[in-house]
Design a protein around this motif. Structure first.
Motif, PDB file in Angstrom:
ATOM      1  N   ALA A   1       0.848  -1.204   0.000  1.00  0.00           N
ATOM      2  CA  ALA A   1       0.000   0.000   0.000  1.00  0.00           C
ATOM      3  C   ALA A   1       0.882   1.252   0.000  1.00  0.00           C
ATOM      4  O   ALA A   1       0.633   2.207  -0.739  1.00  0.00           O
ATOM      5  CB  ALA A   1      -0.917  -0.011   1.213  1.00  0.00           C
ATOM      6  N   ARG A   2       1.946   1.224   0.801  1.00  0.00           N
ATOM      7  CA  ARG A   2       2.842   2.385   0.882  1.00  0.00           C
ATOM      8  C   ARG A   2       3.515   2.631  -0.474  1.00  0.00           C
ATOM      9  O   ARG A   2       3.542   3.756  -0.987  1.00  0.00           O
ATOM     10  CB  ARG A   2       3.900   2.117   1.965  1.00  0.00           C
ATOM     11  CG  ARG A   2       5.037   3.108   1.992  1.00  0.00           C
ATOM     12  CD  ARG A   2       6.046   2.782   3.093  1.00  0.00           C
ATOM     13  NE  ARG A   2       6.571   1.415   3.062  1.00  0.00           N
ATOM     14  CZ  ARG A   2       7.480   0.977   2.202  1.00  0.00           C
ATOM     15  NH1 ARG A   2       7.952   1.782   1.261  1.00  0.00           N
ATOM     16  NH2 ARG A   2       7.917  -0.274   2.250  1.00  0.00           N
ATOM     17  N   ILE A   3       4.025   1.568  -1.076  1.00  0.00           N
ATOM     18  CA  ILE A   3       4.712   1.715  -2.366  1.00  0.00           C
ATOM     19  C   ILE A   3       3.718   2.206  -3.426  1.00  0.00           C
ATOM     20  O   ILE A   3       4.019   3.094  -4.231  1.00  0.00           O
ATOM     21  CB  ILE A   3       5.343   0.367  -2.792  1.00  0.00           C
ATOM     22  CG1 ILE A   3       6.436  -0.018  -1.801  1.00  0.00           C
ATOM     23  CG2 ILE A   3       5.894   0.449  -4.210  1.00  0.00           C
ATOM     24  CD1 ILE A   3       6.943  -1.448  -1.946  1.00  0.00           C
ATOM     25  N   ALA A   4       2.506   1.639  -3.396  1.00  0.00           N
ATOM     26  CA  ALA A   4       1.485   2.041  -4.372  1.00  0.00           C
ATOM     27  C   ALA A   4       1.153   3.518  -4.196  1.00  0.00           C
ATOM     28  O   ALA A   4       1.056   4.257  -5.174  1.00  0.00           O
ATOM     29  CB  ALA A   4       0.231   1.196  -4.188  1.00  0.00           C
ATOM     30  N   ARG A   5       1.031   3.965  -2.947  1.00  0.00           N
ATOM     31  CA  ARG A   5       0.648   5.366  -2.722  1.00  0.00           C
ATOM     32  C   ARG A   5       1.697   6.297  -3.290  1.00  0.00           C
ATOM     33  O   ARG A   5       1.374   7.302  -3.916  1.00  0.00           O
ATOM     34  CB  ARG A   5       0.459   5.644  -1.227  1.00  0.00           C
ATOM     35  CG  ARG A   5      -0.790   5.050  -0.697  1.00  0.00           C
ATOM     36  CD  ARG A   5      -1.522   5.913   0.326  1.00  0.00           C
ATOM     37  NE  ARG A   5      -2.849   5.336   0.514  1.00  0.00           N
ATOM     38  CZ  ARG A   5      -3.074   4.265   1.270  1.00  0.00           C
ATOM     39  NH1 ARG A   5      -2.097   3.695   1.934  1.00  0.00           N
ATOM     40  NH2 ARG A   5      -4.301   3.780   1.359  1.00  0.00           N
ATOM     41  N   SER A   6       2.968   5.967  -3.072  1.00  0.00           N
ATOM     42  CA  SER A   6       3.970   6.908  -3.570  1.00  0.00           C
ATOM     43  C   SER A   6       4.014   6.885  -5.100  1.00  0.00           C
ATOM     44  O   SER A   6       4.166   7.925  -5.733  1.00  0.00           O
ATOM     45  CB  SER A   6       5.335   6.693  -2.904  1.00  0.00           C
ATOM     46  OG  SER A   6       6.023   5.677  -3.556  1.00  0.00           O
ATOM     47  N   ALA A   7       3.806   5.717  -5.718  1.00  0.00           N
ATOM     48  CA  ALA A   7       3.770   5.668  -7.187  1.00  0.00           C
ATOM     49  C   ALA A   7       2.544   6.426  -7.702  1.00  0.00           C
ATOM     50  O   ALA A   7       2.614   7.136  -8.711  1.00  0.00           O
ATOM     51  CB  ALA A   7       3.736   4.224  -7.670  1.00  0.00           C
ATOM     52  N   ARG A   8       1.428   6.308  -6.997  1.00  0.00           N
ATOM     53  CA  ARG A   8       0.202   6.992  -7.423  1.00  0.00           C
ATOM     54  C   ARG A   8       0.385   8.502  -7.339  1.00  0.00           C
ATOM     55  O   ARG A   8      -0.029   9.246  -8.223  1.00  0.00           O
ATOM     56  CB  ARG A   8      -0.981   6.530  -6.553  1.00  0.00           C
ATOM     57  CG  ARG A   8      -1.513   5.166  -6.965  1.00  0.00           C
ATOM     58  CD  ARG A   8      -2.265   4.492  -5.842  1.00  0.00           C
ATOM     59  NE  ARG A   8      -3.491   5.132  -5.434  1.00  0.00           N
ATOM     60  CZ  ARG A   8      -4.726   4.743  -5.791  1.00  0.00           C
ATOM     61  NH1 ARG A   8      -4.876   3.710  -6.585  1.00  0.00           N
ATOM     62  NH2 ARG A   8      -5.792   5.367  -5.340  1.00  0.00           N
ATOM     63  N   THR A   9       1.029   8.965  -6.244  1.00  0.00           N
ATOM     64  CA  THR A   9       1.256  10.399  -6.092  1.00  0.00           C
ATOM     65  C   THR A   9       2.117  10.923  -7.241  1.00  0.00           C
ATOM     66  O   THR A   9       1.802  11.943  -7.861  1.00  0.00           O
ATOM     67  CB  THR A   9       1.966  10.681  -4.746  1.00  0.00           C
ATOM     68  OG1 THR A   9       1.158  10.128  -3.726  1.00  0.00           O
ATOM     69  CG2 THR A   9       2.158  12.153  -4.522  1.00  0.00           C
TER      70      THR A   9
END
Ligand SMILES: Nc1ncnc2c1ncn2[C@@H]1O[C@H](COP(=O)(O)OP(=O)(O)OP(=O)(O)O)[C@@H](O)[C@H]1O
Ligand SMILES: [Mg+2]
Length: 490
Positions: free
Chosen positions: A342-350
């Motif tokens: 979730a953390r990795i996805a959030r930073s890629a999404r941002t």
């Protein structure tokens, strides 16, 4: 200890095996798995239309099987996950060949040779299984299969042919039924695209497998545009799981303004940009799941995250933790990794959201191909720059007429106001918030005002000597007028 022996019934077992939910592309991919695991250098998927005698075959030049190996291969679940398997074996359950085939046909013939051209054949005829209630694996191929197999194995020393006949959905059709024939052949590009996605990593490099569907090479599809100079790679991570490492590689694809329309179309992928965002899960280099946020809470598909794609490589030793299914089509991430993913996805999404700038650009550009934007939005460090696009037809009109009439300037200002990239600014300031309300600037609200501006644009363009048709085309390709209903009737 007292017990009853309660083996599964053949007929019921076949029925459940054949309804695991395979699509034709999934089913073919499962057989290609087996060919890749058998070190095949060339794999051909053949489609032949003959009405109710139509057939599909997967032909490889892999290491083949001995006769006893073939019987084991045809036996449901004779090789399971604990069976000794090589590091490159893509199989796990000992079921794929049967379940994939039974999902598509009622007559499965496998013909195989280990070397020297000595071919062994076995057949599952589901009509025989149904009539006898027994797992009768036939030695003799059907009369129709014989000729096909002779042709497909001619001049080959080793390899395997998997032949599907009595195809589901085609059992009662005439060869002359043109519509159904067309439907049959329309499956070919779907299968090819799917294989290009699933086996992309096997289709490039010096040891590339030659994979063809109906004679045409399968084109690998790289979801990460790895070779594009503008693709951004965020830091790789290795997450520990059960003494193994799960490798996660996030990518942010180039914004559409950096891609040619053709590149953008290809990069959009088989399911389109929105459904291709998210994680891509690989097991032994074979893609299991593509374009999914893995049901992680709070991660929804939204246009502004279209450029975020993340590769995960899961070690096959950790299969059970990921609940890999028989079809190799779904995974559920282990609880211990969810927080990290979730953390990795959030930073890629941002990062993706800041690259997209605004959602309208993507949808609109895909629709019209050459949509003109009044603004260029860019971001340096934490500063957002919005600049007027000097090439915009109306801006050009004003500039070329030496400053323009006040009405032109007013119209221009109105246009700019209409198209202030509100959602881009929102995205930049609150990168991970809920849905954008409307495409860039929203649909045109006050119709009379918008029509007035569009009329002014039309006058400016006509005064530049453009034809009415050309001028209207230009205005229509300009945001927000592409969304202006009722103006384009003439
Ligand atoms: N094309 C092939 N070439 C050589 N051996 C094959 C081929 N297809 C199948 N086999 C053998 O048959 C066995 C059974 O195949 P099947 O696809 O049913 O199960 P699996 O690949 O072992 O596991 P999974 O159910 O995960 O696919 C394989 O393990 C392999 O040994
Ligand atoms: Mg298999």
């Amino acid at each position: 200890m007292e017990y009853d022996l309660a083996p599964p019934k053949a007929v019921g077992m076949v029925a459940s095996l054949s309804s695991l939910g395979y699509s034709l592309p999934d089913a073919v991919a499962d057989l290609v798995d087996n060919s890749v695991s058998a070190d095949a250098g060339t794999i051909d998927v053949e489609f032949t239309w003959e009405g109710s005698d139509s057939w599909v075959a997967i032909v490889d030049d892999g290491r083949g099987m001995s006769e006893t190996g073939l019987v084991t291969a045809m036996t449901v679940a004779a090789r399971w996950s604990a069976t000794d398997r090589s590091r490159t074996d893509l199989g796990r359950y000992g079921v794929g060949l049967k379940s994939a085939s039974f999902s598509q046909c009622r007559l499965l013939t496998v013909c195989t040779a280990e070397g020297g051209g000595r071919w062994h054949t076995r057949t599952w005829d589901l009509d025989v299984v149904e009539q006898t209630g027994e797992w009768r694996l036939l030695h003799e191929p059907s009369a129709e299969a014989k000729g096909i197999l002779e042709r497909l194995t001619a001049n080959r020393l080793h390899g395997t042919v998997v032949l599907w006949q009595r195809l589901n959905g085609y059992r009662e059709v005439f060869a002359a039924d043109g519509k159904t024939q067309q439907g049959f052949y329309e499956e070919i590009p779907k299968v090819s695209n799917h294989l290009g996605l699933v086996f992309a990593r096997f289709l490039t490099g010096s040891t590339a497998v030659h994979l063809r569907v109906a004679g045409d090479p399968v084109q690998p599809w790289d979801p990460f545009l790895s070779a594009h100079p503008s693709v951004r790679r965020l830091p790789d991570e290795k997450l520990p799981l059960d003494g193994h490492w799960v490798r996660v590689r996030p990518y942010v694809l180039p914004g559409l303004q950096r891609l040619t329309p053709q590149e953008a179309d290809v990069a959009g992928g088989p399911k389109g940009w929105l459904r291709q965002q998210g994680f891509y899960v690989y097991r032994r280099d074979r893609l299991i799941l593509s374009g999914s946020w893995l049901s992680i809470r709070g991660l929804r598909r939204e246009e502004k995250y279209n450029l975020a794609r993340i590769a995960i490589d899961i070690p096959a030793e950790t299969d059970s933790q990921w609940q890999v299914d028989v079809r190799k089509a779904t995974v559920v991430p282990p609880v211990s990794l969810r927080r990290h993913l979730a953390r990795i996805a959030r930073s890629a999404r941002t990062e993706a959201a800041t690259t997209v700038k605004h959602k309208g650009r993507i949808t609109a550009r895909r629709r019209s191909g050459d949509l003109q934007f009044a603004w260029h939005v860019s971001r340096e460090d934490d500063t957002v720059n919005c600049r007027i696009n000097r090439n915009h037809p109306l801006v050009q009109g004003v500039l070329q007429s030496g400053g323009g009439e006040p009405a032109d300037v007013r119209a221009l200002l109105r246009l700019l106001e209409e198209t202030v990239p509100v959602s881009a600014l929102r995205v930049l300031h609150e990168p991970d918030t809920a849905d954008d309300p409307e495409p860039f600037g929203g649909a045109v609200k006050a119709t009379t005002e918008a029509v007035e501006v569009a009329e002014r644009m039309l006058q400016v363009l006509l005064s530049q000597g453009r034809s009415r048709l050309d001028a209207l085309r230009l205005i229509r390709s300009t945001q927000p007028f592409d969304q202006l209903e009722g103006f384009w009737t003439d």
